[in-house]
Write an enzyme that holds these catalytic residues in place. Structure first.
Site, short mmCIF file in Angstrom:
data_model
loop_
_atom_site.label_atom_id
_atom_site.label_comp_id
_atom_site.label_asym_id
_atom_site.label_seq_id
_atom_site.Cartn_x
_atom_site.Cartn_y
_atom_site.Cartn_z
N HIS A 14 -1.14 4.37 -0.38
CA HIS A 14 -2.31 3.53 -0.64
C HIS A 14 -2.71 3.51 -2.08
CE1 HIS A 14 -6.23 1.59 0.46
NE2 HIS A 14 -6.60 2.55 -0.42
N GLU A 32 -4.89 7.94 13.70
CA GLU A 32 -5.40 6.69 14.35
C GLU A 32 -6.63 6.27 13.32
OE1 GLU A 32 -5.02 9.58 15.49
OE2 GLU A 32 -6.93 10.56 15.78
C1 GAR Z 1 1.10 -1.64 -2.82
O1 GAR Z 1 0.41 -1.55 -4.07
C2 GAR Z 1 0.70 -0.83 -1.90
O2 GAR Z 1 0.28 0.30 -2.22
C3 GAR Z 1 -0.25 -1.49 -0.94
O3 GAR Z 1 -0.03 -2.88 -1.21
C4 GAR Z 1 1.15 -3.04 -2.43
C5 GAR Z 1 2.56 -3.52 -1.74
O4 GAR Z 1 3.19 -3.80 -2.60
N1 GAR Z 1 -0.66 -1.30 0.21
C6 GAR Z 1 -2.00 -1.43 0.67
O5 GAR Z 1 -2.95 -1.60 0.00
C7 GAR Z 1 -2.01 -0.70 2.02
N2 GAR Z 1 -3.54 -0.34 2.59
P1 GAR Z 1 4.72 -3.80 -2.92
O6 GAR Z 1 5.11 -4.78 -1.57
O7 GAR Z 1 5.33 -4.32 -3.91
O8 GAR Z 1 5.41 -2.48 -2.41
#
Ligand code: GAR
Length: 204
Positions: free
Chosen positions: A113, A151
């Site tokens: 995250h 969860e």
């Molecule tokens: C990343 O920054 C990840 O931390 C975030 O989405 C992006 C995906 O990038 N995830 C979230 O926000 C989950 N809550 P990527 O496809 O280039 O790895």
């Protein structure tokens, strides 16, 4: 169990975190686990190209095409069973998994995250939105967190965190890039290795 834990990486987008995992495997940063399959919730995700280039099998499970959450999660579980997966890494996976799903893999699902949990997390906080919220609030330090999935959205036990300083002229986009480069791409492979090593230790 074999001498490596079997990893599935679940993705929805660009897959830069998947790439960090693939590279870490090549560099010997991940040695206790091996990526066996990549599962995408979107059929046009660039992450699928990255899997292909690395020679890793991939599959698509689209919630929209499958119609219901049950069918969507059923398809994912089918693939996980087919590949005899021990560890599931959510790397930019943009669907929230049901309580029933998550309870079937206690301490076996990791998520990255892009903030220092418990700030800017939970339902609605994903991708660029997280960095917009951090800049709106005016925090001076943000970062990334790898945690176990339970969860509660973004509520599972924290495995690793890394802080990143915010700069005065940051935009959500510049901040997102820096958090990825300085934090996410570093701690996701290290946390994955740690969890895989712990699983092997407890099995052998
Ligand atoms: C990343 O920054 C990840 O931390 C975030 O989405 C992006 C995906 O990038 N995830 C979230 O926000 C989950 N809550 P990527 O496809 O280039 O790895």
């Amino acid at each position: 169990m074999e001498n490596t834990a079997r990893i599935a990486v679940l993705v929805s987008g660009g897959g830069t975190n998947l790439q960090a995992l693939i590279d870490a495997q090549g560099q010997g940063i991940i040695t206790s686990g091996r990526i066996e399959v990549v599962i995408s919730s979107k059929k046009d995700a660039y992450a699928l190209e990255r899997a292909k280039m690395a020679g890793i099998p991939s599959a698509v499970a689209s919630r929209r095409e499958l119609g219901s959450r049950e069918a969507f999660e059923g398809k994912i579980r089918e693939i996980l069973n087919e590949y005899e997966i021990d560890v599931i890494v959510l790397a930019g996976f943009m669907s929230i998994l049901s309580e029933e799903f998550v309870k079937a893999y206690p301490k076996r699902i990791l998520n990255v995250h892009p903030s220092l949990i418990p700030s800017f997390c939970g339902e609605g906080f994903y991708g660029l939105r997280v960095h917009e919220a951090a800049l709106e609030y005016g925090v001076k330090v943000t970062g990334a967190t790898v945690h176990f999935v339970n969860e509660i959205a973004d509520g599972g036990e924290i495995i690793m965190q890394k802080a990143v300083a915010i700069r005065e002229n940051d935009t959500p986009e510049t901040l997102q890039k820096r958090v990825m480069k300085l934090a996410e791409w570093k701690i996701l492979p290290r946390a994955t290795e740690k969890v895989c090593a712990d699983i092997l230790k407890n099995k052998n």
